[in-house]
Design a protein around this motif. Structure first.
Motif, PDB file in Angstrom:
ATOM      1  N   VAL A  42       0.813  -1.267  -0.181  1.00  0.00           N
ATOM      2  CA  VAL A  42       0.101  -0.021  -0.037  1.00  0.00           C
ATOM      3  C   VAL A  42       0.839   1.360   0.049  1.00  0.00           C
ATOM      4  N   GLU A  43       0.396   2.199  -0.894  1.00  0.00           N
ATOM      5  CA  GLU A  43       1.403   3.461  -0.985  1.00  0.00           C
ATOM      6  C   GLU A  43       0.101   4.539  -0.983  1.00  0.00           C
ATOM      7  N   GLN A  44       0.629   5.851  -0.617  1.00  0.00           N
ATOM      8  CA  GLN A  44      -0.058   7.085  -0.217  1.00  0.00           C
ATOM      9  C   GLN A  44      -0.313   7.934  -1.639  1.00  0.00           C
ATOM     10  N   ASP A  45      -1.468   8.518  -1.688  1.00  0.00           N
ATOM     11  CA  ASP A  45      -1.649   9.630  -2.372  1.00  0.00           C
ATOM     12  C   ASP A  45      -1.446   9.437  -3.913  1.00  0.00           C
ATOM     13  N   LEU A  46      -2.481   8.491  -4.301  1.00  0.00           N
ATOM     14  CA  LEU A  46      -2.416   8.128  -5.790  1.00  0.00           C
ATOM     15  C   LEU A  46      -2.387   9.438  -7.001  1.00  0.00           C
ATOM     16  N   LEU A  47      -3.196  10.486  -6.496  1.00  0.00           N
ATOM     17  CA  LEU A  47      -3.286  11.793  -7.252  1.00  0.00           C
ATOM     18  C   LEU A  47      -1.849  12.334  -7.475  1.00  0.00           C
ATOM     19  N   SER A  48      -1.142  12.646  -6.589  1.00  0.00           N
ATOM     20  CA  SER A  48       0.149  12.894  -6.711  1.00  0.00           C
ATOM     21  C   SER A  48       1.189  11.985  -7.617  1.00  0.00           C
ATOM     22  N   HIS A  49       1.046  10.657  -7.369  1.00  0.00           N
ATOM     23  CA  HIS A  49       1.790   9.993  -7.872  1.00  0.00           C
ATOM     24  C   HIS A  49       1.286   9.801  -9.477  1.00  0.00           C
ATOM     25  N   VAL A  50       0.127  10.034  -9.845  1.00  0.00           N
ATOM     26  CA  VAL A  50      -0.436   9.873 -11.176  1.00  0.00           C
ATOM     27  C   VAL A  50       0.016  11.259 -11.896  1.00  0.00           C
ATOM     28  N   TYR A  51      -0.186  12.163 -11.252  1.00  0.00           N
ATOM     29  CA  TYR A  51      -0.073  13.781 -11.616  1.00  0.00           C
ATOM     30  C   TYR A  51       1.569  13.809 -12.016  1.00  0.00           C
ATOM     31  N   ASP A  52       2.407  13.375 -11.024  1.00  0.00           N
ATOM     32  CA  ASP A  52       3.836  13.405 -11.550  1.00  0.00           C
ATOM     33  C   ASP A  52       4.171  12.534 -12.671  1.00  0.00           C
TER      34      ASP A  52
END
Length: 335
Positions: A98-108
């Protein structure tokens, strides 16, 4: 016009003495007919950056989409909470940690120069549509990247369409001009990103074969630096249905494809979500206390803690149930 005067005096003026030449001034601003007419009288051609690079002009759509997202009462952007997720390794359905903050991950990742396909898996109510909307708004907020999200809601469609047809229908409400050649060039140049939401709902409406054909159109669009994100429920990704299995197996050949699976809310997220909920409804001072009171009440009712692990159900619960009744009943009997 001041910039035009400067260029005319310092750059174009001296060049005129060296013979015939075509003078072009390219800028990032909006189309200005007055400025263009003034420049033509001086023998200077003014072009926007979009025109000069033969890109699709989506400025009107960006304004329209921003207004739509900001006024969406079903998905208020300030209610969005960073989502936990698991990366699915190498398209073989093996989930990572499990990782955190999918939005930031995909955005980058979507800002990277390379073309890329993103598949976001999540059961009903996990926040796939909210992610798409928040990602789109995040992209619109960054005026330095010139990367525009084209948001396509497949649940609103009842037949298979070409990519051109879909994008044309998306741009039309915002009164943006559509040009097929410029759209294709813009997509391959990486200045547009297709955010496609609700593949699973589309498949239910049109049938798996039509849905498979539709997905094929997205796969074929992955040329150059094209960026496409698609959301669906996990059962469509892992289905034993031959058509569904075949269409997702095609994604194994896509360069640098990424798969992410959304995770349910944990208690910390539930509490934070409720606090935001009450803050948005004018109870900023008592939002944390209200959230804690609801968490205590939920824990005293069979099944509610499990149901409340998705943002959609947690919203339904806090909106439709009466907290005082739950507390009063729980004090005397099991619910």
């Amino acid at each position: 016009s001041t910039t035009l005067d400067t260029f005319d005096d310092i750059v174009f003026g001296p060049l005129r003495t060296r013979g015939n030449a075509k003078f072009v001034l390219v800028h990032h601003g909006p189309h200005d007919p007055g400025l263009r007419a003034d420049a033509l009288r001086r023998g200077i051609h003014v072009r926007t950056w979009t025109e000069y690079n033969n890109l699709l002009d989506v400025s009107a759509y960006r304004t329209w989409l921003r207004n739509q997202l900001d006024s969406d009462e079903l998905y208020p952007l300030d209610l969005y909470l960073p989502q936990r997720f698991r990366p699915i390794q190498r398209w073989d359905a093996t989930a990572g940690s499990v990782e955190q903050d999918l939005l930031s991950h995909v955005y980058d990742d979507i800002l990277e120069e390379d073309g890329r396909f993103f598949l976001v898996l999540g059961d009903a109510g996990y926040g796939k549509s909210f992610l798409v909307r928040r990602l789109a708004r995040t992209m619109l907020d960054n005026d330095r990247t010139y990367l525009t999200p084209i948001v396509i809601y497949l649940r609103d469609r009842d037949k298979r369409q070409t990519i051109d047809e879909m994008v044309y229908s998306v741009l039309r409400p915002g009164h943006a001009t559509f040009n097929a050649d410029r759209f294709q060039h813009s997509l391959e140049a990486g200045t547009l990103a297709l955010l496609v939401d609700g593949y699973d709902e589309f498949a239910v409406r049109v049938g798996y074969q039509n849905a498979a054909d539709q997905l094929q159109t997205f796969i074929e669009a992955l040329r150059g630096q094209a960026k496409i994100l698609l959301t669906t429920r996990p059962n469509h990704f892992r289905s034993t249905d031959q058509v569904t299995s075949a269409l997702f197996s095609k994604l194994r050949t896509v360069h640098d494809g990424r798969v992410y699976q959304l995770e349910p809310f944990n208690e910390t997220q539930q509490r934070a979500f409720l606090a935001r909920w009450f803050t948005l409804r004018g109870d900023a001072g008592g939002a944390d206390a209200s959230a804690e009171r609801w968490m205590q009440a939920l824990s005293r009712v069979d099944n509610l803690p499990e149901l409340a692990k998705t943002p959609r159900m947690l919203s339904f619960i806090v909106q439709d149930l009466d907290l005082a009744d739950i507390e009063a009943t729980a004090a005397t009997e099991t619910i």
